[in-house]
Design an enzyme around this catalytic site. Structure first.
Site, PDB file in Angstrom:
ATOM      1  CD1 TRP A 176      -3.291  -0.261   0.018  1.00  0.00           C
ATOM      2  CD2 TRP A 176      -2.524  -2.162   0.880  1.00  0.00           C
ATOM      3  NE1 TRP A 176      -4.206  -1.239  -0.249  1.00  0.00           N
ATOM      4  CE2 TRP A 176      -3.775  -2.418   0.265  1.00  0.00           C
ATOM      5  CE3 TRP A 176      -1.859  -3.232   1.493  1.00  0.00           C
ATOM      6  CZ2 TRP A 176      -4.366  -3.682   0.244  1.00  0.00           C
ATOM      7  CZ3 TRP A 176      -2.453  -4.469   1.469  1.00  0.00           C
ATOM      8  CH2 TRP A 176      -3.690  -4.692   0.852  1.00  0.00           C
ATOM      9  CG  HIS A 208      -6.762   0.405   1.959  1.00  0.00           C
ATOM     10  ND1 HIS A 208      -6.729  -0.963   1.924  1.00  0.00           N
ATOM     11  CD2 HIS A 208      -6.362   0.730   3.229  1.00  0.00           C
ATOM     12  CE1 HIS A 208      -6.323  -1.447   3.083  1.00  0.00           C
ATOM     13  NE2 HIS A 208      -6.100  -0.437   3.883  1.00  0.00           N
ATOM     14  NE  ARG A 255      -3.171   2.694  -2.358  1.00  0.00           N
ATOM     15  CZ  ARG A 255      -3.716   1.614  -2.860  1.00  0.00           C
ATOM     16  NH1 ARG A 255      -3.111   0.959  -3.822  1.00  0.00           N
ATOM     17  NH2 ARG A 255      -4.877   1.172  -2.408  1.00  0.00           N
ATOM     18  CD  GLN A 258      -9.053   2.526  -2.524  1.00  0.00           C
ATOM     19  OE1 GLN A 258      -9.344   2.349  -1.340  1.00  0.00           O
ATOM     20  NE2 GLN A 258      -8.116   1.837  -3.139  1.00  0.00           N
ATOM     21  CB  ALA A 271     -15.322  -6.029   2.027  1.00  0.00           C
TER      22      ALA A 271
END
Ligand code: FA5
Length: 345
Positions: free
Chosen positions: A154, A171, A197, A211, A308
């Site tokens: 990540w 995220h 990021r 996102q 998810a």
């Protein structure tokens, strides 16, 4: 010339004056220091004592009359001039008005609204969460312990702190944990938001982007629910004829994990430059919530299960509108943004 003839001649001349220069000339010739009235007043001295008083009174009355006539004419001439100017500058009320440029929604904002609307109709509530996030939620409680190699995936931006490990969230998945800690099942939420990021930028990568996280937890939730719901979403956003494909993928907080692709909307799956001749375009990562994650938020994994997903808004918007460089979203270039002007306000 008699006084009466003088005054009549002067008044007649005054009527022919139509501008400021004419007014000034008249005033100079009649009422000025060397004007005809002053001339007459100067001759008073040469009159015999007996006539002087009467002649003086008459000249003063004459002077008052001429001054009043001048003031009235001056006012009339100025009004005439103003009328004339206004007529020249007239406003044409039949001309079309001037258009003021109207603002519109940023394409990403419009997309976030469109997508969360679709999810609302599928029964999912929209919630938001913090962009500065504890590593406990960004990683630890998502089954990515410290020193686990998956943590590097990540490319996280860390915020210096002695008290706790703090991140700019890489995220939206930490919101899975926050929501489950706050409420008991059933849970059905989507979380739109900005993430960060430490990544090099190119046509498909930004260091900050958006996102959408989705989470559904309840009794008897299965992989079939995941498949059916995500396929329905893909069809609503990209058209009823879209096909979807699921393949295995790895994310530490789901088990099993998958990625979902749609058949390329540009070539209908035949293969083109945009889908790199594969016929498919990947749009999100998903999976069944890992039992460890359920356990750590206090849900019994033998009773509850859930799924998810996480997807990127920029890539979704690029696909839907054929945008070929992600950097265009953040360039503030009105030539680009103007093309989305009709986006709903
Ligand atoms: C994740 O971030 C997971 N949290 C997704 C997830 C959630 C999986 C829940 C399972 C369950 P990933 O790193 O692949 O996964 O990012 C998800 C999406 O974000 C990608 O599909 C892509 O659309 C977008 N994305 C990732 N990196 C970038 C980037 N640098 N620029 C723009 N979009 C990006």
């Amino acid at each position: 010339m008699s006084d009466e003839a003088t005054i009549r001649a002067a008044l007649a001349r005054l009527e022919t004056v139509h501008d400021e220069a004419g007014l000034a000339a008249w005033h100079r010739d009649v009422l000025g220091r060397r004007g005809s009235l002053s001339e007459a007043l100067r001759t008073l001295g040469s009159l015999p004592e007996s006539e002087r008083r009467q002649a003086g009174q008459r000249l003063n009355t004459l002077k008052a009359e001429l001054e009043a006539a001048f003031a009235a004419r001056q006012e009339a001439v100025r009004a005439e001039l103003l009328d004339h100017r206004l007529a020249g500058e007239g406003v044409d009320v039949t001309l079309p008005g001037r258009r003021h440029p109207l603002g519109g929604l940023h394409p990403l904002t419009a997309m976030i609204r469109e997508v969360t609307d679709i999810w609302a109709h599928l029964g999912f509530q929209t919630v938001e969460g913090p962009e500065v996030e504890l590593a406990k939620y960004s990683f630890d409680m998502l089954n990515i312990p410290k020193d686990h190699p998956a943590r590097d995936v990540w490319d996280t931006i860390h915020i210096e702190s002695d008290a706790a490990e703090i991140t700019l969230r890489p995220h939206t998945s930490p919101m899975q944990v926050r929501i489950m800690l706050q409420q008991q099942p059933p849970v059905r939420v989507v979380v739109p938001g900005r993430v960060y990021r430490y990544e090099a930028q190119d046509a498909t990568h930004e260091w900050h982007f958006h996102q959408l996280e989705g989470l559904a937890v309840d009794r008897h939730i299965t992989m079939a629910d995941l498949r059916g719901t995500l396929a329905e979403f893909a069809r609503q956003i990209f058209g009823a004829e879209r096909k979807v494909r699921f393949r295995c993928d790895y994310f530490p907080f789901v088990e099993p994990g998958v990625d979902m692709s749609i058949d390329c909307p540009f070539c209908s799956g035949k293969g083109c430059r945009i889908c790199k001749y594969s016929g498919w375009i990947e749009i999100l990562g998903a999976g069944m919530v890992h039992p460890n994650v359920l356990r750590w938020v206090g849900y019994d994994p033998d009773v509850y299960s859930g799924w998810a997903f996480g997807m990127g808004f920029e890539r979704l918007t690029m696909l839907k509108y054929g945008v070929n460089d992600i950097r265009a979203f953040f360039s503030n270039d009105l030539r680009f943004l103007g093309q989305f002007q009709r986006a709903r306000l």
